[in-house]
Every structure is written in C-alpha cells, then in structure tokens.
Design a protein around this motif. Sequence first.
Motif, short mmCIF file in Angstrom:
data_model
loop_
_atom_site.label_atom_id
_atom_site.label_comp_id
_atom_site.label_asym_id
_atom_site.label_seq_id
_atom_site.Cartn_x
_atom_site.Cartn_y
_atom_site.Cartn_z
N ALA A 68 0.84 -1.20 0.00
CA ALA A 68 0.00 0.00 0.00
C ALA A 68 0.87 1.25 0.00
O ALA A 68 1.95 1.28 0.59
CB ALA A 68 -0.90 -0.01 1.23
N ILE A 69 0.38 2.28 -0.68
CA ILE A 69 1.09 3.56 -0.70
C ILE A 69 0.76 4.27 0.62
O ILE A 69 -0.41 4.45 0.95
CB ILE A 69 0.63 4.42 -1.89
N PRO A 70 1.79 4.66 1.39
CA PRO A 70 1.50 5.32 2.67
C PRO A 70 0.89 6.71 2.47
O PRO A 70 1.25 7.43 1.54
CB PRO A 70 2.87 5.42 3.34
N GLU A 71 -0.07 7.05 3.34
CA GLU A 71 -0.66 8.39 3.33
C GLU A 71 0.01 9.19 4.44
O GLU A 71 0.02 8.74 5.59
CB GLU A 71 -2.16 8.33 3.53
N ILE A 72 0.54 10.35 4.07
CA ILE A 72 1.29 11.15 5.04
C ILE A 72 0.80 12.60 5.01
O ILE A 72 0.25 13.06 4.01
CB ILE A 72 2.81 11.12 4.74
N PRO A 73 1.04 13.35 6.10
CA PRO A 73 0.76 14.78 6.07
C PRO A 73 1.91 15.51 5.37
O PRO A 73 3.03 15.01 5.31
CB PRO A 73 0.68 15.15 7.56
N PRO A 74 1.64 16.70 4.85
CA PRO A 74 2.69 17.44 4.13
C PRO A 74 3.93 17.74 4.98
O PRO A 74 5.04 17.79 4.45
CB PRO A 74 2.00 18.75 3.73
N GLU A 75 3.74 17.88 6.27
CA GLU A 75 4.84 18.27 7.16
C GLU A 75 5.96 17.24 7.22
O GLU A 75 7.10 17.59 7.56
CB GLU A 75 4.31 18.54 8.58
N ILE A 76 5.68 15.98 6.91
CA ILE A 76 6.74 14.96 6.99
C ILE A 76 7.16 14.44 5.61
O ILE A 76 7.90 13.46 5.52
CB ILE A 76 6.34 13.80 7.93
N ALA A 77 6.71 15.08 4.55
CA ALA A 77 7.04 14.63 3.19
C ALA A 77 8.54 14.59 2.95
O ALA A 77 9.02 13.73 2.20
CB ALA A 77 6.36 15.52 2.15
N VAL A 78 9.30 15.45 3.59
CA VAL A 78 10.75 15.48 3.40
C VAL A 78 11.39 14.15 3.83
O VAL A 78 12.44 13.77 3.31
CB VAL A 78 11.39 16.68 4.15
N GLN A 79 10.74 13.41 4.70
CA GLN A 79 11.25 12.12 5.15
C GLN A 79 11.03 11.02 4.10
O GLN A 79 11.53 9.91 4.25
CB GLN A 79 10.58 11.70 6.46
N TYR A 80 10.26 11.33 3.06
CA TYR A 80 9.90 10.34 2.05
C TYR A 80 10.47 10.66 0.67
O TYR A 80 9.96 10.18 -0.34
CB TYR A 80 8.38 10.20 1.97
N VAL A 81 11.52 11.45 0.60
CA VAL A 81 12.14 11.80 -0.68
C VAL A 81 12.58 10.51 -1.39
O VAL A 81 13.19 9.63 -0.78
CB VAL A 81 13.33 12.76 -0.48
#
Length: 135
Positions: free
Chosen positions: A26-39
């Motif tokens: 599954a594709i994880p759903e994240i808030p925008p504030e932690i997107a940098v951790q998913y580069v």
Amino acid sequence: MSQRFCSAALLFLNILPVAAIFAQPAIPEIPPEIAVQYVGKTVSVKGVVVEQNRSIYGNTFFNFGGPYPNQVFSACALRRVFTNGVPQCKGATVRIIGKVKLYMEKPSIVIQDPVYLKIIKPAEIRPPKRATNSS
C-alpha cells in the motif's frame, strides 16, 4: 486437451495483472509536514492547500503549510498533463499521489496524471463580513 490448456492459460494471464496490483504494498498516506522524510518514495500526501498559483507557462503550483517560499510541501500540475484544466484547490483538503523529490530544497511532487489529484474536502466558502454601523 490443448484447448483446455489454452483456456486455462488465458484465464491465468487475465487474472495475473489484477493479482499483481493487489499484491503491491500500500502507498503510505502522510501529512505534508513529513514529506521530506519520504524523498525518493511514492506516497499519498493529504493536506490543506494554502496557496495555488499558475506560472506564466500554465503550470499550477499548490503550496501546503504556508505560502511560497515558506511552504513545507508543494505539488505541481503540469499544463500538458491537465489538458481539461486544474481545479481550484485553495483552502481545500486534497490528496496527491506521486514520487517525492526535492525542488529548491523543499519536498515536492509533480502530478503525473489528473487522477492523482483528488479533492477530499472542498474549501469552506464564507460569506463576506457585513459592515457594522458603529454609531
């Protein structure tokens, strides 16, 4: 016998692509504030669009967490991909799916298909404030 084998093989080949889709993680759903951790990873980012701007080239940028240049995350809808136009999303909660990359040291997704931008909750439309008579 060969007709049965062919029928079974065709059935298997038709089911295989569907099974492969469901077998993917599954594709994880994240808030925008932690997107940098998913580069470098494909994610679903869900958040409120704070600012929406269109460039002189017709590409639309969505900023989350603050207006440019203080956004925590941004997404870009390319004009050539959104041939039927880009929906108005300012103030709306949206879900954007794509691969997170850094753009000017900020996490960002270039939306590859209009189906990867979904409005979850439209922006609240507030009536204009009435002028009050203070006499």
